[in-house]
Design a protein around this motif. Structure first.
Motif, short mmCIF file in Angstrom:
data_model
loop_
_atom_site.label_atom_id
_atom_site.label_comp_id
_atom_site.label_asym_id
_atom_site.label_seq_id
_atom_site.Cartn_x
_atom_site.Cartn_y
_atom_site.Cartn_z
N UNK A 1 2.22 -13.40 10.87
CA UNK A 1 1.58 -12.18 11.35
C UNK A 1 2.62 -11.20 11.90
N UNK A 2 3.67 -11.72 12.50
CA UNK A 2 4.75 -10.86 13.00
C UNK A 2 5.42 -10.13 11.84
N UNK A 3 5.76 -10.87 10.77
CA UNK A 3 6.41 -10.27 9.61
C UNK A 3 5.52 -9.21 8.97
N UNK A 4 4.25 -9.57 8.74
CA UNK A 4 3.33 -8.63 8.09
C UNK A 4 3.06 -7.44 9.00
N UNK A 5 2.90 -7.68 10.29
CA UNK A 5 2.66 -6.59 11.23
C UNK A 5 3.80 -5.60 11.27
N UNK A 6 5.03 -6.10 11.32
CA UNK A 6 6.18 -5.20 11.31
C UNK A 6 6.29 -4.43 9.99
N UNK A 7 5.87 -5.08 8.91
CA UNK A 7 5.86 -4.39 7.61
C UNK A 7 4.85 -3.24 7.62
N UNK A 8 3.65 -3.49 8.16
CA UNK A 8 2.64 -2.43 8.28
C UNK A 8 3.18 -1.28 9.13
N UNK A 9 3.82 -1.62 10.25
CA UNK A 9 4.35 -0.59 11.14
C UNK A 9 5.42 0.24 10.44
N UNK A 10 6.28 -0.42 9.68
CA UNK A 10 7.31 0.29 8.95
C UNK A 10 6.71 1.23 7.91
N UNK A 11 5.75 0.72 7.13
CA UNK A 11 5.11 1.55 6.11
C UNK A 11 4.40 2.75 6.75
N UNK A 12 3.73 2.50 7.87
CA UNK A 12 3.05 3.59 8.56
C UNK A 12 4.02 4.68 8.98
N UNK A 13 5.19 4.29 9.41
CA UNK A 13 6.20 5.25 9.83
C UNK A 13 6.68 6.12 8.67
N UNK A 14 6.56 5.59 7.44
CA UNK A 14 7.02 6.32 6.26
C UNK A 14 5.90 7.06 5.52
N UNK A 15 4.66 6.87 5.94
CA UNK A 15 3.54 7.47 5.21
C UNK A 15 3.66 8.98 5.05
N UNK A 16 4.10 9.66 6.10
CA UNK A 16 4.14 11.12 6.04
C UNK A 16 5.20 11.65 5.06
N UNK A 17 6.11 10.78 4.61
CA UNK A 17 7.15 11.21 3.68
C UNK A 17 6.78 10.91 2.23
N UNK A 18 5.69 10.17 2.01
CA UNK A 18 5.31 9.78 0.65
C UNK A 18 4.59 10.93 -0.04
N UNK A 19 5.08 11.31 -1.19
CA UNK A 19 4.45 12.36 -1.99
C UNK A 19 3.27 11.77 -2.76
N UNK A 20 2.28 12.60 -3.12
CA UNK A 20 1.12 12.11 -3.89
C UNK A 20 1.56 11.40 -5.16
N UNK A 21 1.08 10.17 -5.35
CA UNK A 21 1.42 9.40 -6.53
C UNK A 21 0.36 8.33 -6.73
N UNK A 22 0.48 7.60 -7.83
CA UNK A 22 -0.54 6.60 -8.18
C UNK A 22 -0.12 5.17 -7.79
N UNK A 23 0.99 5.01 -7.09
CA UNK A 23 1.51 3.67 -6.86
C UNK A 23 1.65 3.29 -5.39
N UNK A 24 2.09 4.22 -4.54
CA UNK A 24 2.38 3.90 -3.14
C UNK A 24 1.56 4.81 -2.23
N UNK A 25 0.94 4.22 -1.22
CA UNK A 25 0.20 5.02 -0.25
C UNK A 25 -1.29 4.72 -0.28
N UNK A 26 -2.06 5.59 0.40
CA UNK A 26 -3.52 5.44 0.47
C UNK A 26 -4.11 6.18 -0.72
N UNK A 27 -4.41 5.44 -1.77
CA UNK A 27 -4.84 6.04 -3.04
C UNK A 27 -6.36 5.95 -3.16
N UNK A 28 -7.03 7.03 -2.76
CA UNK A 28 -8.47 7.13 -2.95
C UNK A 28 -8.72 8.27 -3.94
N UNK A 29 -9.92 8.36 -4.51
CA UNK A 29 -10.18 9.48 -5.43
C UNK A 29 -9.95 10.83 -4.78
N UNK A 30 -10.10 10.89 -3.45
CA UNK A 30 -10.01 12.18 -2.75
C UNK A 30 -8.58 12.54 -2.40
#
Length: 213
Positions: free
Chosen positions: A118-147
């Protein structure tokens, strides 16, 4: 040749769990622990050859997906992330290799502390969250909903909120290791549900708001 040189660090880290598996292979019995319940108790044994598949799923898929997606991204937005994509890829490769090594060590010792996972996965989630604002719209990485895929502004706002949720949620996940084993798993799953569902609902609401305007 230059591209291959850039791949060497990623490939070297990805291969560490496979090298470790080769090192301990002869010490492992034919039947090894393959699954632990939330309390850290073994609830399934399997053939040790299954460990190869585990490593391929954890480390191999991660390596090859990140190797290929910049070339198959139809909008070529990931290329615009520049070195940030490589940093994200390196951190993910390190996390996956660390998780794979922990699994192999747990199998060898026939003992697992779910809190460490849980520590490893939690830190991974925290790291990804920190990078979310830098991710450009794409079909592979990020929160991909129809909207989010339909509207770039929805993508941006959803990832701003999602990034904060994933960062805080990831840290809370990591802290679950201090909880008793019998409630660690349920707390972890509860946090996962919250940080997953809220951004999806938010993306739908913000899309309708922009559409109505």
């Amino acid at each position: 040749m230059e591209k291959f040189k850039k791949e060497i660090p990623f490939l070297a880290i990805a291969l560490i769990p496979f090298v470790y598996l080769i090192y301990i292979w002869n010490r492992l019995p034919e039947k090894v622990p393959m699954h632990w319940n939330g309390a850290g108790e073994i609830d399934r044994y399997g053939d040790k050859k299954e460990l190869v598949a585990v490593l391929l799923m954890l480390v191999g898929i991660n390596y090859f997906v990140f190797l290929l997606i910049p070339y198959v991204d139809p909008k070529q937005k990931l290329q615009n992330m520049g070195n940030k994509l490589n940093i994200m890829r390196m951190i993910l490769t390190l996390f996956m290799s660390a998780l794979a090594l922990f699994i192999l060590y747990s199998v060898e010792q026939k003992n697992s502390n779910p809190g460490f996972v849980f520590v490893i996965i939690g830190l991974l989630f925290a790291f990804l969250g920190n990078y979310f604002k830098t991710i450009k719209p794409n079909y592979f990485i990020g929160i991909k909903t129809p909207w989010t895929l339909e509207n770039e502004e929805v993508w941006k706002k959803t990832h701003e909120l999602g990034g904060k949720l994933w960062f805080v949620g990831g840290l809370l996940m990591a802290l679950t290791f201090v909880l008793p084993n019998n409630i660690q798993f349920y707390t972890f799953m509860g946090i996962t549900a919250v940080i997953t569902i809220i951004p999806i609902v938010y993306s739908y609401r913000i899309f309708n708001k922009i559409k109505n305007q």
